[in-house]
Design a protein around this motif. Structure first.
Motif, short mmCIF file in Angstrom:
data_model
loop_
_atom_site.label_atom_id
_atom_site.label_comp_id
_atom_site.label_asym_id
_atom_site.label_seq_id
_atom_site.Cartn_x
_atom_site.Cartn_y
_atom_site.Cartn_z
N ALA A 106 30.54 39.78 41.23
CA ALA A 106 29.70 38.55 41.77
C ALA A 106 28.28 38.93 41.34
CB ALA A 106 29.94 38.98 43.51
N ARG A 109 27.56 37.58 38.23
CA ARG A 109 27.60 36.14 38.01
C ARG A 109 26.42 35.46 38.79
NH1 ARG A 109 31.98 32.51 41.11
NH2 ARG A 109 30.93 30.32 40.68
N VAL A 110 25.89 36.30 39.63
CA VAL A 110 24.49 35.73 40.14
C VAL A 110 23.35 35.57 38.93
CG1 VAL A 110 22.65 36.16 41.59
CG2 VAL A 110 24.99 36.20 42.72
N GLU A 125 24.04 32.63 36.87
CA GLU A 125 23.89 31.40 37.45
C GLU A 125 22.55 31.19 37.49
OE1 GLU A 125 25.87 29.60 40.61
OE2 GLU A 125 27.83 30.04 39.63
N ARG A 126 21.69 32.27 37.84
CA ARG A 126 19.99 32.32 37.84
C ARG A 126 19.46 32.28 36.76
NH1 ARG A 126 19.26 35.76 43.52
NH2 ARG A 126 20.02 34.49 45.02
N GLU A 158 24.35 32.96 46.83
CA GLU A 158 24.68 32.01 45.91
C GLU A 158 26.09 31.29 46.44
OE1 GLU A 158 23.12 30.32 43.49
OE2 GLU A 158 21.40 31.62 43.31
N LEU A 215 28.53 29.35 45.66
CA LEU A 215 29.64 29.49 44.80
C LEU A 215 30.19 30.85 44.88
CD1 LEU A 215 29.20 26.68 42.31
CD2 LEU A 215 30.59 26.31 44.30
N VAL A 216 29.10 31.83 44.45
CA VAL A 216 29.46 33.19 44.32
C VAL A 216 30.26 33.71 45.41
CG1 VAL A 216 28.91 35.35 43.51
CG2 VAL A 216 27.75 33.39 42.45
N ASP A 218 33.60 32.43 46.06
CA ASP A 218 34.60 32.88 45.04
C ASP A 218 34.93 34.45 45.45
OD1 ASP A 218 34.98 30.48 43.93
OD2 ASP A 218 34.14 31.01 42.09
#
Lengths: 239, 239
Positions: free
Chosen positions: A114, A117-118, A121-122, B88, B90-91, B94
């Motif tokens: 997670a 992924r942040v 995404e950012r 976030e 979506l994060v 999930d």
């Protein structure tokens, strides 16, 4: 050097899809495609590459993928014989990580995954200023670019973002770091004040990574492409 | 009706985090927060809600999460006693699906999951026109909104996007469908020509969903909030 297949455009015919052959719809200079290629290389997955002209988009490609973006994957499912299609670089990459689990690129720990992924995404916070700096010839975006790169400098606590080995996050961020030298011509020099020592070391490590090397497009060609792209007239086929 | 805790702002003190208590940083009218709340409700996960004022953002919140957005999760990891933080929408969603797998919201089939994720990622094509229509009082965005909703109309082949039961994709898309009536005031009426029969049936089914009901904010309050928001002066606390 193997010749690069021409980018198919409007009026072309879609090459027939073969069974037992994963297809990647691609564009040679696209950083989003590079993400998928890095994952394919890291997992040693064989694939066929079909280059798509993103200005004069083939009608058959728009039928498969209305926004007309690359990368995307296509294949014939062996059990059902149905054609399968997956677009969007992050979805493609995560999908490949799930179905080819021998080399795992995402951490198995959900919290770590997670966190990473942040950061992916950012990364749009870096991409916006990056393209702004390119488009404005370095008049805008440069300060924001440095400011937003700080997040990545401080997040880097090992050789790679993914730890001691390059992992999904490294491959998702890499294509734009590879392109940072494009900004030299507009007067931006990454790490000019030595404020990004960890990122600079990571860039060095990534340049030595065998998957990065395998997927790399020569910088002089990328520059040539970007010159056309910035004038709204990208050329895709140089060789 | 339980009273809603006030939205904490600049100058406030962060309420102490308790062990064994999952915390959600929230804003009562935020559709992105609603995604996380729907997942929490669907999985029956207990949590503490801390409302954050997104105009006068608390200094302590910006320290945890520099962009200052909600939703985010925070908790004390029981083994290490370390504080964990995930931002976030979506994060967050999930992540919750991975660590609370008793009620699975994502399909286990990787291809189906990828297909649904594409629809969620591309939902920005609906959100852009949605907000444009709101901001322009219906002068712009309406055509694009209808055009981009067609993708979702044609993707819907069961009661829910996720199949016979509401799943992750349904909860990720829902908050903006719940807010479609906001556009009535600017002259947009969803499905006015009957062009979205499947989406209309889905909206009806979602309105009856117990998790949707549990998380719902009364439309008259959402309208009141949006009036302030559109004038750049959102009010957060009405009760």
């Amino acid at each position: 050097m193997t010749s690069v297949p021409k980018h198919l455009k409007s009026g072309s015919v879609c090459p027939p899809l073969q069974e037992n052959q994963l297809r990647l719809y691609s564009m040679r200079f696209c950083p989003y495609v590079q993400r998928a290629k890095l994952v394919l290389a890291a997992k040693n997955i064989p694939y066929e590459e079909i280059n798509v002209n993103l200005v004069e988009k083939p009608e058959w490609y728009l039928e498969k993928n209305a926004p007309g973006q690359v990368p995307s994957l296509e294949w014939i499912e062996s059990a059902s014989k149905e054609t399968r299609f997956v677009p969007e670089s992050l979805v493609v990459s995560d999908y490949l990580d799930e179905i080819y689990p021998e080399v795992r690129l995402h951490p198995t720990d959900s919290y770590l995954k997670a966190q990473q992924r942040v950061l992916v995404e950012r990364f749009n916070n870096v991409l916006g200023p990056f393209y702004k700096a390119l488009r404005s010839q370095g008049k805008e975006g440069v300060e924001d670019l440095n400011k937003n790169l700080e997040t990545y400098e401080s997040a880097l606590n090992d050789t790679y973002f993914g730890g001691s080995q390059a992992a999904m996050i490294d491959y998702m961020l890499w294509p734009w770091f590879e392109r940072l030298p494009l900004l030299n011509d507009v007067g931006y020099h990454f790490n000019a004040d030595g404020q990004f020592p960890k990122l600079a070391a990571w860039i060095h490590a990534m340049e030595e990574n065998e998957n990065v090397k395998k997927v790399k497009v020569p910088m002089e060609l990328t520059k040539k492409f970007m010159q056309g792209y910035m004038q709204g007239k990208p050329e895709y086929d140089f060789e």
